[in-house]
Design a protein around this motif. Structure first.
Motif, mmCIF file in Angstrom:
data_model
loop_
_atom_site.group_PDB
_atom_site.id
_atom_site.type_symbol
_atom_site.label_atom_id
_atom_site.label_comp_id
_atom_site.label_asym_id
_atom_site.label_seq_id
_atom_site.Cartn_x
_atom_site.Cartn_y
_atom_site.Cartn_z
ATOM 1 N N MET A 8 -16.389 -47.969 24.612
ATOM 2 C CA MET A 8 -17.287 -47.114 25.397
ATOM 3 C C MET A 8 -16.758 -46.938 26.817
ATOM 4 O O MET A 8 -16.819 -45.844 27.377
ATOM 5 C CB MET A 8 -18.699 -47.689 25.417
ATOM 6 C CG MET A 8 -19.712 -46.803 26.095
ATOM 7 S SD MET A 8 -19.927 -45.185 25.330
ATOM 8 C CE MET A 8 -21.023 -45.588 23.999
ATOM 9 N N LEU A 15 -13.980 -44.479 26.715
ATOM 10 C CA LEU A 15 -14.505 -43.135 26.464
ATOM 11 C C LEU A 15 -15.136 -42.554 27.720
ATOM 12 O O LEU A 15 -14.905 -41.384 28.060
ATOM 13 C CB LEU A 15 -15.525 -43.154 25.323
ATOM 14 C CG LEU A 15 -16.236 -41.823 25.062
ATOM 15 C CD1 LEU A 15 -15.240 -40.772 24.596
ATOM 16 C CD2 LEU A 15 -17.352 -41.998 24.059
ATOM 17 N N VAL A 16 -15.918 -43.334 28.423
ATOM 18 C CA VAL A 16 -16.561 -42.854 29.644
ATOM 19 C C VAL A 16 -15.505 -42.484 30.681
ATOM 20 O O VAL A 16 -15.608 -41.451 31.349
ATOM 21 C CB VAL A 16 -17.567 -43.893 30.196
ATOM 22 C CG1 VAL A 16 -18.029 -43.531 31.589
ATOM 23 C CG2 VAL A 16 -18.747 -44.022 29.252
ATOM 24 N N GLU A 64 -19.357 -36.229 22.449
ATOM 25 C CA GLU A 64 -20.676 -36.671 21.977
ATOM 26 C C GLU A 64 -20.574 -37.371 20.628
ATOM 27 O O GLU A 64 -21.255 -38.372 20.391
ATOM 28 C CB GLU A 64 -21.622 -35.478 21.886
ATOM 29 C CG GLU A 64 -22.037 -34.947 23.232
ATOM 30 C CD GLU A 64 -22.929 -33.724 23.126
ATOM 31 O OE1 GLU A 64 -22.948 -33.081 22.053
ATOM 32 O OE2 GLU A 64 -23.607 -33.422 24.122
ATOM 33 N N TYR A 86 -19.173 -40.784 21.202
ATOM 34 C CA TYR A 86 -20.216 -41.583 21.852
ATOM 35 C C TYR A 86 -21.171 -42.152 20.795
ATOM 36 O O TYR A 86 -21.475 -43.342 20.793
ATOM 37 C CB TYR A 86 -20.960 -40.692 22.852
ATOM 38 C CG TYR A 86 -21.936 -41.388 23.768
ATOM 39 C CD1 TYR A 86 -21.554 -41.787 25.036
ATOM 40 C CD2 TYR A 86 -23.257 -41.609 23.389
ATOM 41 C CE1 TYR A 86 -22.460 -42.390 25.899
ATOM 42 C CE2 TYR A 86 -24.168 -42.211 24.248
ATOM 43 C CZ TYR A 86 -23.754 -42.593 25.495
ATOM 44 O OH TYR A 86 -24.650 -43.185 26.341
ATOM 45 N N ARG A 87 -21.615 -41.277 19.881
ATOM 46 C CA ARG A 87 -22.509 -41.728 18.809
ATOM 47 C C ARG A 87 -21.825 -42.742 17.887
ATOM 48 O O ARG A 87 -22.448 -43.711 17.450
ATOM 49 C CB ARG A 87 -22.989 -40.533 17.985
ATOM 50 C CG ARG A 87 -24.018 -39.695 18.679
ATOM 51 C CD ARG A 87 -24.578 -38.619 17.749
ATOM 52 N NE ARG A 87 -25.348 -37.663 18.482
ATOM 53 C CZ ARG A 87 -24.877 -36.506 18.948
ATOM 54 N NH1 ARG A 87 -23.636 -36.156 18.717
ATOM 55 N NH2 ARG A 87 -25.653 -35.690 19.622
ATOM 56 N N MET A 139 -28.190 -46.872 26.598
ATOM 57 C CA MET A 139 -27.235 -45.798 26.302
ATOM 58 C C MET A 139 -27.672 -44.996 25.085
ATOM 59 O O MET A 139 -27.441 -43.791 25.016
ATOM 60 C CB MET A 139 -25.834 -46.364 26.105
ATOM 61 C CG MET A 139 -25.239 -46.917 27.374
ATOM 62 S SD MET A 139 -23.584 -47.496 27.163
ATOM 63 C CE MET A 139 -22.691 -46.010 27.586
ATOM 64 N N MET A 173 -29.094 -41.059 25.941
ATOM 65 C CA MET A 173 -27.794 -40.439 25.705
ATOM 66 C C MET A 173 -27.690 -39.049 26.338
ATOM 67 O O MET A 173 -26.694 -38.726 26.985
ATOM 68 C CB MET A 173 -27.527 -40.343 24.208
ATOM 69 C CG MET A 173 -26.218 -39.707 23.878
ATOM 70 S SD MET A 173 -26.004 -39.580 22.121
ATOM 71 C CE MET A 173 -25.226 -38.003 22.020
ATOM 72 N N LEU A 175 -24.943 -38.011 29.326
ATOM 73 C CA LEU A 175 -23.879 -37.036 29.074
ATOM 74 C C LEU A 175 -24.169 -35.669 29.689
ATOM 75 O O LEU A 175 -23.430 -34.716 29.446
ATOM 76 C CB LEU A 175 -23.656 -36.900 27.568
ATOM 77 C CG LEU A 175 -23.232 -38.175 26.851
ATOM 78 C CD1 LEU A 175 -23.027 -37.910 25.379
ATOM 79 C CD2 LEU A 175 -21.991 -38.765 27.480
#
Length: 148
Positions: free
Chosen positions: A10, A13-14, A39, A42-43, A72, A76, A80
């Motif tokens: 995570m 990714l961020v 997205e 993220y999921r 998170m 979400m 985002l």
């Protein structure tokens, strides 16, 4: 939480999303295909976290990571939003820097007797920030003209 993998994924990714957003031109909407990929990833990472916490529940010592996962997941869309709206900054560093001045005042021997006085302080501080942005060389002169 050294035994978890979702948090490292995570974090990367961020960082990738922030770099992507910073590379976009101002007031230009980002590529919707790339945003949907972010997205989706993220999921997927949240599903990894759910599985990891399902297999080995969070203990009291490492409760912060589990609470972060829950936030998170719940927020979400809010987290985002910077990918969808170009007016929203990718980080809140500027807000934290500006808030630091207020916290310093609060730590000093300043006592606010009402919410109104806190509001006055915040308005004055925000006015000074705007004056610094417009005329960084002559802050005193500009404030003198405002109150003069």
């Amino acid at each position: 939480e050294p035994d978890r993998t979702w948090n490292k994924e995570m974090r990367s990714l961020v960082q990738e999303m922030i770099h992507f957003r910073n590379e976009c031109q101002p007031f230009q909407e980002p590529d919707p295909v790339k945003v949907s990929e972010f997205e989706k990833r993220y999921r997927e990472i949240l599903e990894i976290a759910r599985a990891e916490y399902g297999n080995v529940p969070a203990n009291n010592y490492y409760r912060d990571g589990y609470n972060l996962f829950l936030r998170m997941e719940k927020y979400m869309q809010n987290h985002l939003l910077f990918l969808h709206d170009s007016r929203i900054p990718a980080t809140n560093n500027e807000a934290e820097r500006l808030l630091r001045n207020y916290k310093r005042k609060q730590a000093q021997a300043v006592t606010f007797r009402s919410f109104e006085s806190i509001d006055y302080l915040c308005q004055c501080m925000s006015m000074l920030v705007l004056v610094r942005l417009e005329e960084p060389a002559n802050i005193f002169d500009r404030v003198s003209r405002i109150f003069g």
